[in-house]
Design a protein around this motif. Structure first.
Motif, short mmCIF file in Angstrom:
data_model
loop_
_atom_site.label_atom_id
_atom_site.label_comp_id
_atom_site.label_asym_id
_atom_site.label_seq_id
_atom_site.Cartn_x
_atom_site.Cartn_y
_atom_site.Cartn_z
N ARG A 89 5.40 -5.50 6.17
CA ARG A 89 6.23 -7.29 6.77
C ARG A 89 4.84 -7.88 6.34
O ARG A 89 5.41 -8.84 6.35
CB ARG A 89 6.57 -7.04 7.96
N TYR A 90 4.14 -7.17 6.90
CA TYR A 90 2.62 -8.67 6.59
C TYR A 90 2.16 -8.57 5.02
O TYR A 90 2.36 -9.56 4.44
CB TYR A 90 1.00 -7.88 6.72
N LEU A 91 2.55 -8.20 3.59
CA LEU A 91 2.97 -8.88 2.40
C LEU A 91 3.75 -9.49 2.21
O LEU A 91 3.38 -10.34 1.43
CB LEU A 91 2.22 -7.03 1.76
N GLU A 92 5.06 -9.29 2.54
CA GLU A 92 6.23 -9.72 1.63
C GLU A 92 5.35 -11.17 2.96
O GLU A 92 5.61 -12.15 2.14
CB GLU A 92 7.22 -10.02 3.15
N GLN A 93 5.31 -11.57 4.34
CA GLN A 93 5.19 -12.61 5.17
C GLN A 93 3.45 -13.28 3.82
O GLN A 93 3.45 -14.78 3.90
CB GLN A 93 4.31 -12.53 6.73
N ALA A 150 -8.69 -15.28 -0.98
CA ALA A 150 -8.55 -14.66 -0.95
C ALA A 150 -8.12 -12.93 -1.70
O ALA A 150 -8.38 -11.93 -2.04
CB ALA A 150 -10.26 -13.81 -0.16
N GLY A 151 -6.51 -13.11 -0.90
CA GLY A 151 -6.27 -12.36 -1.60
C GLY A 151 -5.97 -11.54 -0.21
O GLY A 151 -6.52 -11.40 0.79
N PRO A 152 -4.58 -10.64 -0.05
CA PRO A 152 -4.34 -10.10 1.19
C PRO A 152 -5.36 -9.18 1.46
O PRO A 152 -5.63 -8.40 0.88
CB PRO A 152 -2.44 -9.46 1.09
N LEU A 153 -4.99 -8.28 2.79
CA LEU A 153 -6.25 -7.61 3.24
C LEU A 153 -5.47 -6.05 2.79
O LEU A 153 -4.58 -5.86 2.35
CB LEU A 153 -5.88 -7.34 4.58
N SER A 154 -6.27 -4.83 2.46
CA SER A 154 -5.82 -3.70 1.93
C SER A 154 -5.12 -2.92 3.16
O SER A 154 -5.22 -3.56 4.38
CB SER A 154 -7.17 -3.17 1.56
#
Length: 65
Positions: free
Chosen positions: A23-27, A41-45
């Motif tokens: 859900r974090y990646l979708e958001q 910077a890009g999403p967190l791993s």
């Protein structure tokens, strides 16, 4: 029947927090799309996300009195 099982499994994952990173990646993809060329910077791993999630959950005072 398979549709009902998929919906049930999706609900279990959401209630348990197992799909939190998905859900974090979708958001992140939805809210960090820029047409003006700003570099993010890009999403967190996955590991960074869960470390941050656990720190927010357990740091600080967690009692009523």
């Amino acid at each position: 029947m398979l549709k009902h099982l998929k919906n049930f499994w999706k609900a279990v994952r959401r209630l348990s927090g197992d799909d939190a990173y998905d859900r974090y990646l979708e958001q992140y993809a939805h809210s960090h799309t820029h047409d003006d060329g700003d570099a993010c910077a890009g999403p967190l791993s996955r590991a960074e996300f869960f470390k941050q999630w656990q720190n927010q959950k357990w740091n600080g005072i967690k009692r009523c009195c």
